[in-house]
Design a protein around this motif. Structure first.
Motif, PDB file in Angstrom:
ATOM      1  N   GLU A  44       0.829  -1.197   0.000  1.00 62.08           N
ATOM      2  CA  GLU A  44       0.000   0.000   0.000  1.00 62.08           C
ATOM      3  C   GLU A  44       0.871   1.257   0.000  1.00 62.08           C
ATOM      4  OE1 GLU A  44      -0.848  -2.130   2.910  1.00 62.08           O
ATOM      5  OE2 GLU A  44      -2.364  -3.280   1.835  1.00 62.08           O
ATOM      6  N   ILE A  45       0.216   2.394  -0.250  1.00 62.34           N
ATOM      7  CA  ILE A  45       0.894   3.684  -0.222  1.00 62.34           C
ATOM      8  C   ILE A  45       0.180   4.567   0.791  1.00 62.34           C
ATOM      9  CG2 ILE A  45       1.559   5.717  -1.562  1.00 62.34           C
ATOM     10  CD1 ILE A  45       1.639   3.965  -4.051  1.00 62.34           C
ATOM     11  N   TYR A  46       0.965   5.148   1.715  1.00 60.35           N
ATOM     12  CA  TYR A  46       0.422   5.970   2.781  1.00 60.35           C
ATOM     13  C   TYR A  46       0.942   7.400   2.685  1.00 60.35           C
ATOM     14  CZ  TYR A  46      -0.948   1.557   4.999  1.00 60.35           C
ATOM     15  OH  TYR A  46      -1.514   0.343   5.259  1.00 60.35           O
ATOM     16  N   ASP A  47       0.202   8.328   3.300  1.00 63.40           N
ATOM     17  CA  ASP A  47       0.701   9.705   3.353  1.00 63.40           C
ATOM     18  C   ASP A  47       1.597   9.867   4.580  1.00 63.40           C
ATOM     19  OD1 ASP A  47      -0.917  10.084   5.602  1.00 63.40           O
ATOM     20  OD2 ASP A  47      -1.858  11.903   4.840  1.00 63.40           O
ATOM     21  N   ALA A  48       2.115  11.082   4.776  1.00 64.70           N
ATOM     22  CA  ALA A  48       3.086  11.323   5.845  1.00 64.70           C
ATOM     23  C   ALA A  48       2.506  11.078   7.233  1.00 64.70           C
ATOM     24  CB  ALA A  48       3.617  12.750   5.737  1.00 64.70           C
ATOM     25  N   LYS A  49       1.187  11.143   7.363  1.00 62.88           N
ATOM     26  CA  LYS A  49       0.539  10.941   8.659  1.00 62.88           C
ATOM     27  C   LYS A  49      -0.027   9.533   8.827  1.00 62.88           C
ATOM     28  CE  LYS A  49       1.208  15.220   9.916  1.00 62.88           C
ATOM     29  NZ  LYS A  49       2.140  15.561  11.011  1.00 62.88           N
ATOM     30  N   GLY A  50       0.294   8.658   7.912  1.00 63.06           N
ATOM     31  CA  GLY A  50      -0.168   7.275   8.022  1.00 63.06           C
ATOM     32  C   GLY A  50      -1.538   7.017   7.450  1.00 63.06           C
ATOM     33  N   ARG A  51      -2.101   7.989   6.744  1.00 61.18           N
ATOM     34  CA  ARG A  51      -3.397   7.783   6.094  1.00 61.18           C
ATOM     35  C   ARG A  51      -3.185   7.054   4.771  1.00 61.18           C
ATOM     36  NH1 ARG A  51      -3.172  13.407   6.774  1.00 61.18           N
ATOM     37  NH2 ARG A  51      -3.959  14.123   8.796  1.00 61.18           N
ATOM     38  N   ILE A  52      -4.024   6.071   4.489  1.00 59.97           N
ATOM     39  CA  ILE A  52      -3.827   5.285   3.281  1.00 59.97           C
ATOM     40  C   ILE A  52      -4.274   6.069   2.047  1.00 59.97           C
ATOM     41  CG2 ILE A  52      -6.065   4.082   3.350  1.00 59.97           C
ATOM     42  CD1 ILE A  52      -4.267   1.530   2.599  1.00 59.97           C
ATOM     43  N   MET A  53      -3.425   6.081   1.044  1.00 59.68           N
ATOM     44  CA  MET A  53      -3.725   6.778  -0.208  1.00 59.68           C
ATOM     45  C   MET A  53      -4.003   5.796  -1.340  1.00 59.68           C
ATOM     46  SD  MET A  53      -1.038   9.959  -0.134  1.00 59.68           S
ATOM     47  CE  MET A  53      -1.890  10.855  -1.444  1.00 59.68           C
ATOM     48  N   VAL A  54      -3.330   4.639  -1.296  1.00 57.41           N
ATOM     49  CA  VAL A  54      -3.546   3.596  -2.308  1.00 57.41           C
ATOM     50  C   VAL A  54      -3.669   2.263  -1.584  1.00 57.41           C
ATOM     51  CG1 VAL A  54      -2.717   2.500  -4.411  1.00 57.41           C
ATOM     52  CG2 VAL A  54      -2.152   4.899  -3.958  1.00 57.41           C
ATOM     53  N   ASP A  55      -4.778   1.596  -1.777  1.00 58.32           N
ATOM     54  CA  ASP A  55      -5.077   0.355  -1.068  1.00 58.32           C
ATOM     55  C   ASP A  55      -5.315  -0.759  -2.082  1.00 58.32           C
ATOM     56  OD1 ASP A  55      -5.585  -1.367   0.978  1.00 58.32           O
ATOM     57  OD2 ASP A  55      -7.404  -0.392   1.688  1.00 58.32           O
ATOM     58  N   ASN A  56      -5.488  -1.972  -1.572  1.00 57.22           N
ATOM     59  CA  ASN A  56      -5.869  -3.112  -2.407  1.00 57.22           C
ATOM     60  C   ASN A  56      -7.286  -3.529  -2.055  1.00 57.22           C
ATOM     61  OD1 ASN A  56      -3.300  -3.415  -3.660  1.00 57.22           O
ATOM     62  ND2 ASN A  56      -2.551  -4.389  -1.796  1.00 57.22           N
ATOM     63  N   LYS A  57      -8.139  -3.583  -3.036  1.00 54.88           N
ATOM     64  CA  LYS A  57      -9.506  -4.041  -2.836  1.00 54.88           C
ATOM     65  C   LYS A  57      -9.607  -5.486  -3.300  1.00 54.88           C
ATOM     66  CE  LYS A  57     -14.290  -3.048  -4.153  1.00 54.88           C
ATOM     67  NZ  LYS A  57     -15.165  -2.210  -5.019  1.00 54.88           N
ATOM     68  N   ALA A  58      -9.863  -6.380  -2.348  1.00 56.65           N
ATOM     69  CA  ALA A  58      -9.956  -7.804  -2.676  1.00 56.65           C
ATOM     70  C   ALA A  58     -11.292  -8.113  -3.324  1.00 56.65           C
ATOM     71  CB  ALA A  58      -9.770  -8.641  -1.421  1.00 56.65           C
ATOM     72  N   GLU A  59     -11.250  -8.925  -4.380  1.00 55.97           N
ATOM     73  CA  GLU A  59     -12.464  -9.336  -5.069  1.00 55.97           C
ATOM     74  C   GLU A  59     -12.387 -10.825  -5.378  1.00 55.97           C
ATOM     75  OE1 GLU A  59     -12.822  -6.931  -8.538  1.00 55.97           O
ATOM     76  OE2 GLU A  59     -13.561  -5.188  -7.458  1.00 55.97           O
ATOM     77  N   ALA A  60     -13.522 -11.475  -5.374  1.00 55.65           N
ATOM     78  CA  ALA A  60     -13.572 -12.899  -5.713  1.00 55.65           C
ATOM     79  C   ALA A  60     -13.172 -13.098  -7.170  1.00 55.65           C
ATOM     80  CB  ALA A  60     -14.970 -13.434  -5.476  1.00 55.65           C
ATOM     81  N   ALA A  61     -12.534 -14.227  -7.447  1.00 59.62           N
ATOM     82  CA  ALA A  61     -12.109 -14.528  -8.813  1.00 59.62           C
ATOM     83  C   ALA A  61     -12.311 -16.011  -9.109  1.00 59.62           C
ATOM     84  CB  ALA A  61     -10.645 -14.159  -9.003  1.00 59.62           C
ATOM     85  N   ILE A  62     -12.579 -16.309 -10.361  1.00 52.16           N
ATOM     86  CA  ILE A  62     -12.638 -17.691 -10.838  1.00 52.16           C
ATOM     87  C   ILE A  62     -11.366 -17.920 -11.633  1.00 52.16           C
ATOM     88  CG2 ILE A  62     -13.872 -19.317 -12.309  1.00 52.16           C
ATOM     89  CD1 ILE A  62     -16.433 -17.692 -11.607  1.00 52.16           C
ATOM     90  N   THR A  63     -10.558 -18.869 -11.194  1.00 60.23           N
ATOM     91  CA  THR A  63      -9.215 -19.047 -11.751  1.00 60.23           C
ATOM     92  C   THR A  63      -9.092 -20.352 -12.534  1.00 60.23           C
ATOM     93  OG1 THR A  63      -8.322 -20.232  -9.818  1.00 60.23           O
ATOM     94  CG2 THR A  63      -8.307 -17.809  -9.741  1.00 60.23           C
TER      95      THR A  63
END
Length: 683
Positions: A44-63
């Protein structure tokens, strides 16, 4: 004779059975092992104060995991069955994809083979498939909607490499699809349920151009760097950072893939799977930017541009840009850009423009010009008064300042910064170029040393003007200096004079930020950076810091502290001077006080900005650099608004004022007691 041959054959078979029976049995039961890598979530990517700026959104997948030597017929069958349970996007099917799917049907392959010659039927593998495909192209293949769905699934399966896992469907997978596929997994060899992730941006589009993008599984590795990625152990369908911070810090963000040891039987089927390493999630990166301050600066920049637009001053303007830095470390505290979309009339996020767009910045470079002249020795702190007579070159308009000719008879260096004297800076260039005596006769000639461009630019380079700053992300453009010679192949003396007051060479805004930071911190050119640290989240919720960015001094200017403070005093007067021509008195009401320099450069836009052949219109690039508080600067600010109308100067001043005030308020910078906006001496 025949009897003897038959007896010999029986004897040989008996020998082989008795002597080598065990080895043959072992060969039948032979197994082999290979290691399969599995993907892990990206950091992930966080700002200087620890706030998340870029997260991962998990989604179901058929593989789908492709076995070794999986026959096309099996994939065809699985694709057809799976198409009954899930809906996929078939809009990107090409003619070749349809032919591949059609040929995977044994009935169709048999039909095609009948049209081949005996010689062609004996071809093997790819060679045989090529001739089969050639015949298939002559057949009009028509698929039902259901078959097109199956063909789209087959395409994904067929494109997978052996023992690799691909996503058949990884977006908007419904609960019903998950349930139905789960019920039928035994009849769908290779198909499974898994998890996919997508990048998520809680702060919306803020800084998206700087953060960059990640490729999709569909697009996989970028074609231009495919081989280098493969050499590093990537799979073709791996997701990678394709631009800017995501790309620059790919090694950290990607993590370590899981490792599963797969045992294959003699028929190349998976006999056993043992996870040897469960993988390591990508490391997180923490930026130097406080997302709340960033949002405030974005609002200020957008407000000022829209004000200019509504007043009729920015119809041809490219947009507006701002950068805020810590001058003592090089940390970028805010990086904002909005590009004027002439088609929609709206502003598009373009923070990246701070490092990849360059503009002629105007008089904001004058403090650097004075410091260069002090280094050169053509003036001193105690002897720097020059004539204010305008410069007259042959065949050109008078070269003067914004105030009327004759307003001043002479000028000191600090006063020249306060009122932004172009004449003063041109006379500094003349001195550095060795102009004396008959070298300059108004309206007749101006003779300069041929190295004047190299000399003046050399001093500017010490502050970072005209050089890449070295910011920790790709995409920073290399500065392009103006030409030394005119159209006649002669030294362009007019251009040399213009460099001195910032009306010739273009710079990026990050260069301007580095430049003013160098003055603010006493003369050290710091490398700008956006990433403060790289860390790993542990399973117990704690964080382990893997690396921290240390401030990096790129160079030191050739001026003494006394020289720098002398020029800072001139910049203080820009907002606090009593002269009516002081250029940014609006900054004087900031407490603590700031030191600054405004900039205005002549520019040209077009009546239709998207058509460079349309009529040209004279415009201005307006800029400003500042340090706050002036005594012990915590921040520096650089802003620019290109191609505004000739009557507009105040927007960048208000923009800078509001950015500094926002910083003071957000970080609780204490006011100075007894402060006066007309205090003449910098504290």
């Amino acid at each position: 004779m025949a009897f003897l041959l038959f007896a010999g054959l029986v004897t040989q078979l008996a020998y082989l059975q008795i002597s080598n029976g065990e080895s043959f049995a072992a060969e039948v039961n032979r197994t082999g092992t290979t290691t399969v890598a599995g993907s892990v979530p990206r950091g992930e990517i966080y700002d200087a104060k620890g706030r998340i700026m870029v997260d991962n959104k998990a989604e179901a997948a058929i593989t789908y995991t492709k076995n070794v030597s999986t026959p096309a017929e099996q994939m065809y069958t699985v694709a057809n069955r799976l198409a009954n349970y899930v809906t996929v996007d078939a809009s990107s099917l090409r003619e070749r994809d349809i032919q591949d799917y059609w040929l995977a049907n044994p009935k169709n392959t048999k039909r095609v083979n009948k049209q081949l010659t005996k010689k062609q039927r004996k071809f093997k593998d790819n060679k045989l498939y090529k001739v089969q495909l050639k015949v298939a192209k002559t057949i009009k293949i028509s698929l039902t909607p259901a078959q097109k769905q199956a063909a789209a699934i087959y395409k994904i399966m067929n494109g997978a490499t052996q023992l690799s896992t691909v996503n058949i469907k990884d977006q908007k997978v419904t609960q019903k699809e998950i349930a139905v596929v789960s019920e039928h997994l035994t009849s769908l060899p290779g198909v499974n349920l898994g998890t996919n992730w997508e990048r998520e941006y809680p702060n919306g589009k803020s800084m998206n151009t700087v953060i960059g993008r990640v490729s999709s599984e569909k697009s996989g590795l970028p074609s231009e760097s495919l081989m280098s990625y493969l050499e590093l152990g990537y799979a073709r369908n791996d997701r990678v950072g394709t631009s800017y911070l995501e790309k620059q810090y790919e090694t950290a963000l990607r993590g370590s893939k899981s490792q599963t040891e797969v045992t294959l039987s003699s028929t190349n089927q998976i006999a056993k799977q043992v996870e040897k390493y469960n993988g390591k999630k990508g490391s997180n990166i923490t930026l130097t930017i406080d997302s709340k301050f960033q949002a405030k600066v974005e609002s200020i920049v957008k407000t000022q541009f829209n004000k200019a637009l509504s007043n009729g001053n920015a119809a041809l303007s490219d947009g507006a840009y701002a950068v805020v830095m810590n001058p003592n470390t090089g940390a970028v505290l805010s990086m904002v850009g909005f590009k004027h979309n002439f088609k929609t009339g709206k502003l598009d996020e373009d923070s990246l423009g701070v490092i990849n767009r360059s503009f002629v910045m105007g008089s904001a470079v004058k403090p650097g010009m004075v410091l260069g002249a002090l280094q050169d020795g053509v003036i001193t702190r105690t002897n720097n008064t020059q004539s204010e007579d305008p410069i007259y070159l042959k065949g050109t308009k008078v070269k003067s300042s914004d105030y009327p000719v004759g307003t001043y008879s002479s000028m000191t260096a600090q006063h020249a910064i306060e009122v932004s004297s172009n004449i003063y800076m041109m006379r500094l260039v003349m001195k550095e170029a060795g102009v004396s005596g008959n070298d300059y006769i108004p309206k007749q000639r101006m003779r300069m040393n041929s190295d004047v461009f190299e000399k003046v630019r050399g001093y500017f380079n010490q502050f970072g003007l005209g050089l890449k700053t070295g910011i920790d992300m790709p995409g920073e453009v290399a500065p392009t200096a103006g030409k030394k010679l005119n159209e006649y192949g002669v030294l362009n003396t007019g251009a040399a004079l213009s460099i001195g007051f910032g009306n010739y060479d273009p710079y990026t805004l990050i260069e301007m930020g580095q430049y003013v930071s160098t003055i603010a911190n006493g003369g050290y050119r710091m490398q700008p950076y956006l990433v403060q640290s790289i860390s790993q989240s542990n399973s117990d919720g704690s964080t382990q810091v893997e690396s921290t960015t240390e401030p990096n001094v790129l160079s030191k200017i050739g001026n003494s502290n006394a020289d720098v403070n002398f020029v800072k005093q001139g910049m203080w007067l820009v907002g606090h001077g009593t002269d009516a021509w002081a250029t940014a008195k609006v900054l004087g009401n900031l407490n603590p006080g700031v030191a600054a320099k405004t900039g205005t450069a002549q520019s040209v836009a077009h009546v239709n900005p998207e058509d460079t052949s349309s009529a040209p219109v004279d415009t201005l690039n307006i800029s400003l650099v500042a340090m706050a508080p002036a005594k012990n600067p915590q921040i520096t600010v650089a802003v620019v608004m290109p191609n505004v109308s000739l009557s507009s100067h105040g927007y960048t001043k208000d923009m800078t004022h509001d950015i500094i005030q926002a910083y003071y308020d957000m970080y609780h910078v204490k006011k100075v007691s007894g402060y006066s906006s007309t205090q003449q001496t910098m504290p």
